[in-house]
Design an enzyme around this catalytic site. Structure first.
Site, PDB file in Angstrom:
ATOM      1  N   HIS A 193      37.154  80.845 -13.479  1.00 13.23           N
ATOM      2  CA  HIS A 193      38.288  80.174 -12.798  1.00 13.23           C
ATOM      3  C   HIS A 193      37.964  80.102 -11.312  1.00 13.23           C
ATOM      4  O   HIS A 193      38.033  81.108 -10.606  1.00 13.23           O
ATOM      5  CB  HIS A 193      39.590  80.958 -13.016  1.00 13.23           C
ATOM      6  CG  HIS A 193      40.803  80.309 -12.415  1.00 13.23           C
ATOM      7  ND1 HIS A 193      42.001  80.199 -13.096  1.00 13.23           N
ATOM      8  CD2 HIS A 193      41.029  79.753 -11.202  1.00 13.23           C
ATOM      9  CE1 HIS A 193      42.897  79.595 -12.330  1.00 13.23           C
ATOM     10  NE2 HIS A 193      42.331  79.328 -11.157  1.00 13.23           N
ATOM     11  N   HIS A 204      38.105  77.539  -7.607  1.00 13.89           N
ATOM     12  CA  HIS A 204      38.499  76.342  -6.852  1.00 13.89           C
ATOM     13  C   HIS A 204      37.407  76.017  -5.847  1.00 13.89           C
ATOM     14  O   HIS A 204      37.100  76.832  -4.975  1.00 13.89           O
ATOM     15  CB  HIS A 204      39.823  76.576  -6.115  1.00 13.89           C
ATOM     16  CG  HIS A 204      40.962  76.848  -7.037  1.00 13.89           C
ATOM     17  ND1 HIS A 204      41.749  75.857  -7.569  1.00 13.89           N
ATOM     18  CD2 HIS A 204      41.419  78.015  -7.570  1.00 13.89           C
ATOM     19  CE1 HIS A 204      42.656  76.393  -8.372  1.00 13.89           C
ATOM     20  NE2 HIS A 204      42.475  77.708  -8.396  1.00 13.89           N
ATOM     21  N   LEU A 205      36.823  74.830  -5.995  1.00 12.56           N
ATOM     22  CA  LEU A 205      35.759  74.418  -5.068  1.00 12.56           C
ATOM     23  C   LEU A 205      36.212  73.331  -4.097  1.00 12.56           C
ATOM     24  O   LEU A 205      35.459  72.978  -3.184  1.00 12.56           O
ATOM     25  CB  LEU A 205      34.524  73.948  -5.842  1.00 12.56           C
ATOM     26  CG  LEU A 205      33.704  75.054  -6.521  1.00 12.56           C
ATOM     27  CD1 LEU A 205      32.596  74.452  -7.383  1.00 12.56           C
ATOM     28  CD2 LEU A 205      33.104  76.001  -5.487  1.00 12.56           C
ATOM     29  N   ARG A 206      37.418  72.766  -4.312  1.00 10.83           N
ATOM     30  CA  ARG A 206      37.944  71.712  -3.413  1.00 10.83           C
ATOM     31  C   ARG A 206      37.001  70.510  -3.366  1.00 10.83           C
ATOM     32  O   ARG A 206      36.244  70.280  -4.308  1.00 10.83           O
ATOM     33  CB  ARG A 206      38.206  72.267  -2.000  1.00 10.83           C
ATOM     34  CG  ARG A 206      38.959  73.605  -1.942  1.00 10.83           C
ATOM     35  CD  ARG A 206      40.283  73.585  -2.663  1.00 10.83           C
ATOM     36  NE  ARG A 206      41.063  74.784  -2.332  1.00 10.83           N
ATOM     37  CZ  ARG A 206      42.054  75.255  -3.079  1.00 10.83           C
ATOM     38  NH1 ARG A 206      42.378  74.670  -4.213  1.00 10.83           N
ATOM     39  NH2 ARG A 206      42.716  76.327  -2.699  1.00 10.83           N
ATOM     40  N   ASN A 238      42.599  70.830  -9.528  1.00  9.99           N
ATOM     41  CA  ASN A 238      43.803  70.525  -8.720  1.00  9.99           C
ATOM     42  C   ASN A 238      43.451  70.000  -7.334  1.00  9.99           C
ATOM     43  O   ASN A 238      43.852  70.540  -6.317  1.00  9.99           O
ATOM     44  CB  ASN A 238      44.728  71.756  -8.628  1.00  9.99           C
ATOM     45  CG  ASN A 238      44.087  72.960  -7.961  1.00  9.99           C
ATOM     46  OD1 ASN A 238      42.876  73.137  -8.024  1.00  9.99           O
ATOM     47  ND2 ASN A 238      44.889  73.794  -7.324  1.00  9.99           N
ATOM     48  N   LYS A 273      43.187  71.809 -18.135  1.00  9.31           N
ATOM     49  CA  LYS A 273      44.059  72.760 -17.433  1.00  9.31           C
ATOM     50  C   LYS A 273      45.492  72.277 -17.425  1.00  9.31           C
ATOM     51  O   LYS A 273      45.772  71.137 -17.047  1.00  9.31           O
ATOM     52  CB  LYS A 273      43.574  72.923 -15.984  1.00  9.31           C
ATOM     53  CG  LYS A 273      44.412  73.863 -15.123  1.00  9.31           C
ATOM     54  CD  LYS A 273      44.235  75.311 -15.516  1.00  9.31           C
ATOM     55  CE  LYS A 273      45.191  76.239 -14.756  1.00  9.31           C
ATOM     56  NZ  LYS A 273      44.704  76.639 -13.443  1.00  9.31           N
ATOM     57  N   HIS A 328      48.085  77.725 -16.473  1.00  6.21           N
ATOM     58  CA  HIS A 328      48.746  78.443 -15.373  1.00  6.21           C
ATOM     59  C   HIS A 328      50.105  78.866 -15.900  1.00  6.21           C
ATOM     60  O   HIS A 328      50.993  78.033 -16.075  1.00  6.21           O
ATOM     61  CB  HIS A 328      48.874  77.556 -14.122  1.00  6.21           C
ATOM     62  CG  HIS A 328      49.479  78.290 -12.965  1.00  6.21           C
ATOM     63  ND1 HIS A 328      48.765  78.638 -11.832  1.00  6.21           N
ATOM     64  CD2 HIS A 328      50.725  78.788 -12.776  1.00  6.21           C
ATOM     65  CE1 HIS A 328      49.542  79.304 -11.001  1.00  6.21           C
ATOM     66  NE2 HIS A 328      50.749  79.406 -11.546  1.00  6.21           N
ATOM     67  N   HIS A 373      44.493  83.898 -14.779  1.00  6.16           N
ATOM     68  CA  HIS A 373      44.916  84.880 -13.765  1.00  6.16           C
ATOM     69  C   HIS A 373      46.158  85.668 -14.189  1.00  6.16           C
ATOM     70  O   HIS A 373      47.202  85.577 -13.557  1.00  6.16           O
ATOM     71  CB  HIS A 373      45.109  84.240 -12.388  1.00  6.16           C
ATOM     72  CG  HIS A 373      45.778  82.888 -12.363  1.00  6.16           C
ATOM     73  ND1 HIS A 373      46.926  82.596 -13.050  1.00  6.16           N
ATOM     74  CD2 HIS A 373      45.447  81.756 -11.706  1.00  6.16           C
ATOM     75  CE1 HIS A 373      47.260  81.338 -12.824  1.00  6.16           C
ATOM     76  NE2 HIS A 373      46.378  80.812 -12.015  1.00  6.16           N
ATOM     77  N   LEU A 378      49.132  82.814  -6.079  1.00  8.78           N
ATOM     78  CA  LEU A 378      49.999  82.629  -7.241  1.00  8.78           C
ATOM     79  C   LEU A 378      49.180  82.758  -8.507  1.00  8.78           C
ATOM     80  O   LEU A 378      48.057  82.240  -8.554  1.00  8.78           O
ATOM     81  CB  LEU A 378      50.668  81.249  -7.173  1.00  8.78           C
ATOM     82  CG  LEU A 378      51.709  81.126  -6.053  1.00  8.78           C
ATOM     83  CD1 LEU A 378      52.180  79.699  -5.902  1.00  8.78           C
ATOM     84  CD2 LEU A 378      52.897  82.060  -6.311  1.00  8.78           C
ATOM     85  N   ASP A 388      39.505  82.993  -9.427  1.00  9.64           N
ATOM     86  CA  ASP A 388      40.561  82.194  -8.793  1.00  9.64           C
ATOM     87  C   ASP A 388      40.334  82.146  -7.282  1.00  9.64           C
ATOM     88  O   ASP A 388      41.291  82.050  -6.517  1.00  9.64           O
ATOM     89  CB  ASP A 388      41.951  82.747  -9.131  1.00  9.64           C
ATOM     90  CG  ASP A 388      43.069  81.778  -8.743  1.00  9.64           C
ATOM     91  OD1 ASP A 388      42.782  80.578  -8.559  1.00  9.64           O
ATOM     92  OD2 ASP A 388      44.221  82.232  -8.621  1.00  9.64           O
ATOM     93  N   ALA A 418      49.097  79.369  -0.852  1.00  7.04           N
ATOM     94  CA  ALA A 418      48.777  80.391  -1.858  1.00  7.04           C
ATOM     95  C   ALA A 418      47.297  80.330  -2.211  1.00  7.04           C
ATOM     96  O   ALA A 418      46.782  79.259  -2.537  1.00  7.04           O
ATOM     97  CB  ALA A 418      49.615  80.165  -3.100  1.00  7.04           C
TER      98      ALA A 418
END
Ligand code: NCD
Ligand code: ZN
Length: 338
Positions: free
Chosen positions: A13, A15-17, A40, A94, A131, A169, A213, A241, A257
């Site tokens: 999990h 996040h690489l943006r 996301n 997701k 989530h 998470h 979160l 995460d 968050a």
């Protein structure tokens, strides 16, 4: 034990943006072979074609083996999901309840609208990452995970018994109980939920870099997470995460968050497993249980962790016009990755 050799870990999990932030953070996950990359973005990664394009941008930024996900919306086309999976473009889908977290506005409000996609995924063997928080304003933020399990996840699990689910998470004893009580269900656990509880975030001053979160819970929940992470239960595995936000967005009146843990996640985890007397189980948590859940082989190459002098970590990393502050557990770390 001062040296530990493990199969190379994966991050289930991450996040690489995108754009400059992607270019800054992609190399920071270099200790991990593969990573499930969260969709996301703004706008979110919704179609197979968008996932393939995002995969190419990630690889160009220096992370070689991203495992892509699609962001489930009420308009998602089941045929596109099945085709993207069959083509090897995506690993999972997701589900964000609309409004649950960062960039989740396009998520699901009416679960009946995504039934056809879930049925198609169940038939095709495509995992669903969830989530797990309700978004109702009248539900206390510390209860949102447990309430989601009662109201949404339990009926969803029953309606799609063969669907492979990753509850992302997990932060509560209720979530651990759910995972242990249901087939075809695994869960990721983050670094910060193993290392910290809400006192670390709120007592003696409010620390924005602990805010993520689902929100950190009380210490009894943290203890349960540490127990299942370190006792060899194969249903639980690492998903950092790691969720970078610009430092100015964290140190703000309304703090974003997310905790940025990718660079030192393994040093943090070795610290936790050492405290629990479970260093011999670290490899299961970071390198074996995740691939088994996703039906993939573990990595063949190895990393070595060495216990030594306290790590000197930067407060923040900077580049490409971006600044991100590292999660600081508040005590020294001694495990070096080589
Ligand atoms: C994540 C993010 O910033 O994208 N934030 C977080 O606090 N974990 C979103 C998420 O995984 O909920
Ligand atoms: Zn996340």
């Amino acid at each position: 034990m001062d040296t530990l050799t493990l199969r190379r870990p994966d991050d289930w999990h991450l996040h690489l943006r995108d754009d400059d932030m992607l270019r800054l953070v992609a190399p920071q996950s270099a200790h991990f072979a593969r990573a499930i990359v969260m969709p996301n973005l703004v706008p979110p990664v919704v179609t197979g074609a968008e996932a393939a394009a995002y995969r190419d941008r990630i690889q160009a930024a220096g992370f070689a083996r991203p495992l892509m996900t699609l962001y489930l919306t009420e308009a998602t086309d089941p045929a596109d999901v099945v085709a993207a999976h069959a083509a090897g473009v995506i690993t999972a889908v997701k589900l964000y309840p609309a409004g649950a977290t960062t960039n989740s506005a396009s998520g699901v409000r009416d679960f009946d609208k995504v039934r056809p996609v879930l049925t198609a995924m169940e038939e095709a063997g495509i995992p669903l990452c969830i989530h797990g928080e309700v978004t109702d304003r009248d539900i206390d933020i510390f209860d949102r995970e447990a309430t989601f399990i009662d109201r949404t996840l339990t009926p969803l699990r029953r309606a799609h018994p063969a669907l492979k689910i990753t509850l992302e998470h997990v932060t509560t004893a209720e979530a651990v109980d759910f995972v242990q009580g249901n087939d075809n269900t695994g869960a990721t656990i983050t670094v910060q939920h193993l290392m910290a509880n809400r006192n670390d975030m709120l007592a003696g001053g409010m620390r924005p870099h602990f805010y993520c979160l689902p929100i950190l819970k009380r210490d009894t929940h943290q203890a349960r997470l540490r127990q299942v992470a370190t006792n060899g239960d194969t249903r639980f595995f690492l998903g950092t995460d790691s969720a970078p936000h610009p430092t100015h967005a964290k140190e703000a009146t309304c703090c974003a968050a997310g905790c940025f843990t990718a660079p030192h996640a393994l040093s943090c985890l070795a610290h936790v497993f050492e405290e629990e007397g479970a260093l011999d189980r670290l490899e299961g948590f970071v390198s074996l249980h995740g691939p088994a859940h996703y039906g993939l082989a573990p990595n063949e190459d190895r990393i070595t962790l060495t216990r030594g002098a306290a790590l000197s970590l930067p407060d923040r990393i900077e580049g490409h016009g971006q600044t991100v502050t590292l999660f600081d557990p508040g005590h020294p770390l001694h495990w070096h990755v080589t």
